[in-house]
Design a protein around this motif. Sequence first.
Motif, short mmCIF file in Angstrom:
data_model
loop_
_atom_site.label_atom_id
_atom_site.label_comp_id
_atom_site.label_asym_id
_atom_site.label_seq_id
_atom_site.Cartn_x
_atom_site.Cartn_y
_atom_site.Cartn_z
N UNK A 53 0.83 -1.21 0.00
CA UNK A 53 0.00 0.00 0.00
C UNK A 53 0.86 1.25 0.00
N UNK A 71 3.57 1.70 -1.46
CA UNK A 71 4.06 2.02 -2.80
C UNK A 71 2.96 2.60 -3.66
N UNK A 72 1.77 1.99 -3.61
CA UNK A 72 0.73 2.48 -4.51
C UNK A 72 0.18 3.82 -4.06
N UNK A 73 0.12 4.04 -2.75
CA UNK A 73 -0.51 5.27 -2.29
C UNK A 73 0.45 6.44 -2.27
N UNK A 74 1.66 6.23 -1.84
CA UNK A 74 2.50 7.39 -1.59
C UNK A 74 3.41 7.72 -2.75
N UNK A 75 3.30 6.99 -3.86
CA UNK A 75 4.07 7.40 -5.03
C UNK A 75 3.60 8.75 -5.51
N UNK A 76 2.39 9.13 -5.12
CA UNK A 76 1.85 10.41 -5.55
C UNK A 76 2.57 11.57 -4.91
N UNK A 79 5.11 13.84 -6.90
CA UNK A 79 4.74 14.67 -8.03
C UNK A 79 3.71 15.73 -7.70
N UNK A 80 2.98 15.57 -6.65
CA UNK A 80 1.96 16.56 -6.34
C UNK A 80 2.28 17.21 -5.02
N UNK A 95 1.03 9.74 -11.48
CA UNK A 95 1.45 8.54 -10.77
C UNK A 95 0.77 8.45 -9.42
N UNK A 96 0.54 7.24 -8.98
CA UNK A 96 -0.03 7.07 -7.65
C UNK A 96 -1.53 7.29 -7.64
N UNK A 97 -2.03 7.50 -6.46
CA UNK A 97 -3.47 7.68 -6.31
C UNK A 97 -3.91 8.98 -6.93
N UNK A 129 -5.72 12.53 -7.30
CA UNK A 129 -6.02 13.64 -6.39
C UNK A 129 -7.53 13.75 -6.21
N UNK A 147 -9.86 0.82 -4.29
CA UNK A 147 -8.43 0.98 -4.54
C UNK A 147 -8.12 0.15 -5.76
N UNK A 200 -5.71 0.37 -7.97
CA UNK A 200 -4.32 -0.04 -8.18
C UNK A 200 -4.01 -1.30 -7.39
N UNK A 201 -4.50 -1.37 -6.17
CA UNK A 201 -4.23 -2.54 -5.35
C UNK A 201 -4.87 -3.78 -5.94
#
Lengths: 267, 653
Positions: free
Chosen positions: A201, A203-208, A211-212, B290-292, B294, B419, B421-422
């Motif tokens: 989790x 990796x998938x959540x905090x990769x953002x 960039x933002x 990338x990622x979740x 916004x 979720x 991506x998960x």
Amino acid sequence: MENEKIHVDLEDFSEEQFMESFMREIQSEEAVFILGILVALALVILTVVFFGNFWGSSKARNAVLLLGLCDSGKTLLFTRLLLGKFVRTQTSITENSTTYKSKNDRGSSWTLIDVPGHESLRVQIVEKYKAVARAIVFVVDSSIFQKDVRDVAEFLYSILTDNVVAKNAPTLVVACNKQDISMAKSAKLIQQQLEKELNTLRMTRSAALSSQDGAVGGSVYLGKKGKDFEFSQLPNRVEFIECSALGSKGEDGDADIHALENCLAKI
Amino acid sequence: MLDFFAIFSKGGIVLWCFQGAGVTESFGGPVNALIRSVILQERSGNNSFTHNALSLKYKLDNEFELVFVVGFQKILTLTYVDKFIDDVQLHFRDRYKNELEQRGALKFLLNNFEFGDDFHILLREAEGSSKAKAPVSMRTFNESQKSQKTVKSMIETKDGDKSKEQVGKKSKNAKKEGEKSGGDQAKAAAQTASKKAVETGNGGLTQEEIIERNRAKFFSKQLGGAKPEKSSKSPKPQKPKGKMNRVWDMGGKRIAELDYSGTNGDNSSDAQNQDPDATAEPLIQVDSMKGDLRGVDYESSDDDDDEDEEVQEEDRVVVANTNKKGGKKGGFGGMFGMLKGLVGSKNLTQEDMEPVLDKMRDHLIAKNVAAEIASQLCNSVAKKLEGKVMGTFTTVASTVKQALQDSLVQILQPKRRVDILRDVLEARSQRKPFVITFCGVNGVGKSTNLAKISYWLIENGFTVLIAACDTFRAGAVEQLRTHQRRLNSLHPPEKHGGQPTVQLFEKGYGKDAAGIAMEAIAFARNQGFDVVLIDTAGRMQDNAPLMTALAKLIAVNTPDLVLFVGEALVGNEAVDQLVKFNQALADHSKTDKPRLIDGIVLTKFDTIDDKVGAAISMTYITGQPIVFVGTGQTYSDLRSLNARAVVSALMKA
């Protein structure tokens, strides 16, 4: 006599420069008197500060939250901790909160809050109480953990990465409930599974984050970058314990919550 | 006759329960289902609920935070249940008033609520009263009122028809003497009632006289209006001149310019070529998604204030009308009530809340929430607040608004984990592709948002296969191919290990969509694609053959996620669309657990300023979360739903 003089003089100062005349008056007084005034002022300031601290600490975190998914046994655990007796429970719509006297030597008491696990309610209620949480007891249903591991991990992740919670770093006790069922997983296994899931989790959540800027919620990175996630990497104190709110003898017997009670006593 | 009766606190602790004789299963399951589907989804407007074979009725006591639930077999129609619950509630409150008024959750635990005897007494009373009414026997003709009247008094004042009707009536009466005098009675009563209405409406004129009067009015109008009619007639003959040739701009002269073949579109060998246009891709930052996703930003601009004022004026007009109705009550009593409310020991009643709720309902409708959803929501909030004790210095309006806000946030919170991506990672670990299907009516933005979602997925390192199952609309396949080319140029295959990140699976036009989808999924599994996005043709919800085809596609291919694409501009139509789509999916699936809509994509969110009510309508109807929000037409205009922002936009005046 001197006091009377001061009062009279002060009334006349409406026309002159107040500060200059005040300074003149002070300088004309005796040193002892000035000292007396200063000591009194200092005492007042000290008292205010002291009470301010006291007030602040009494408003500060003295709540223990019982969190978890629906049907994990939070409400029954709540009643067992308080009274030791068994009650039938249904899905909670509102939170239950009461003061709890912990069984340690100091006899301290804090507020035990049972937060409903339903997805539509838990976010709002956690928002209300997260600032005053001294400890979080995260109740997990050990018998169906394998199926629900992703939901459990997502809830745990959202709590741990909350800004307020991450700042306060309350103690985290993961109570692996329903150990009376034979299919229940052990606390160690649950810990390993949760660590793996939280790793993904992360990796998938905090990769953002890279960039933002100004992302709403969860700008906290769990654990250490580069290494696999482990609960020991968290600043909070984390404990995994097993318990059974129903107890091995069902409704009539006691619950197996001694480990939990000991944990709570240490808070 | 009852299966069970349970009294429990809102915090979940069962205070007292009764299980009927011979009932083996515990009531926990049905009651939990009731709580989850009705109370927590704000559908508490009507107080009954069916779960398998059981029918459940419930009542909320908001003052002491209790819930009373009774369950009985659905096939029995017990008429005393509603009154019975009310009686039980009042009795329970009276008996345990002292215990219930304590504070804290311990009151539910410490006290023993021995209610069994009272309950049985009340139950016996209720059952007895329902049996007491004997069926009413019909009156004979001689007993009825009609036999007392003279025939002449029943004559209506119309000529001609009346004499025939008279005769008809007499004969009818002669026939039906022994029979249903009750029915005739009703008809006669209706006729006399209508006669009376006609009379009162026209001040005693007969029908013919009214017609005469209207005719006279009409002729006078004709005479007076004859002159403009004549003058309008005169210009007419001047109009038809000779027909003039219509001049077109490009009128067949420059044919070469009109030939568009060859520059875009159908060259299949083009798959690997990179258009020069595609490289000049303005405004798209690679790696920005990338990622979740916004959350949706909500900024209020000053330009909107003018529009808001206009809307407010309309609101005020509507509100003024409803206020006139409610203004009759109150007066001195109202002032006293207000003072009592300030002190803080006032119970909320339906009358107090009604004006506020009406205003909130109109406000919600003005914000584009579907009309029946708004009224159901307001009823549910009323049920939740009825009998509640207000805090100190809070007004009725603020309590109601707060409750409405809480319930709106509750509706928008997803009921399950969202979720994507998960889940895609999970599917990848099981070596099968994650299949997402997009369905919706025409023109809502399915293909555009499909492209945006595939951009987001490839930004996060997944490979995507787009299945072009829209075999009907002209240019659908070419549209997807253009998107595929642009996406590939943004993420060139060289950077991702030689394999193109996005591929298009298409079989041209006119073929069966379900077959293409199946082949696409098999292709993806063989080639190791992570995600398959299936684009279907837009279809109206009333179009039965197309809905059958869609249901077949979904039933046969069992996608992991069925997303309904709806635009945020839709109003009351959203309810109809979603209900019919779900209905079609449920009807045509052969399993007993049909695949229904799993999530909603809300598109064109940038076109509505703060009229965000469509989000509420859609989530309320399906109970499914809004997974994506589309806020524009470029690839990076994809957001996730921010419940608080939407609710604050909705509640903003």
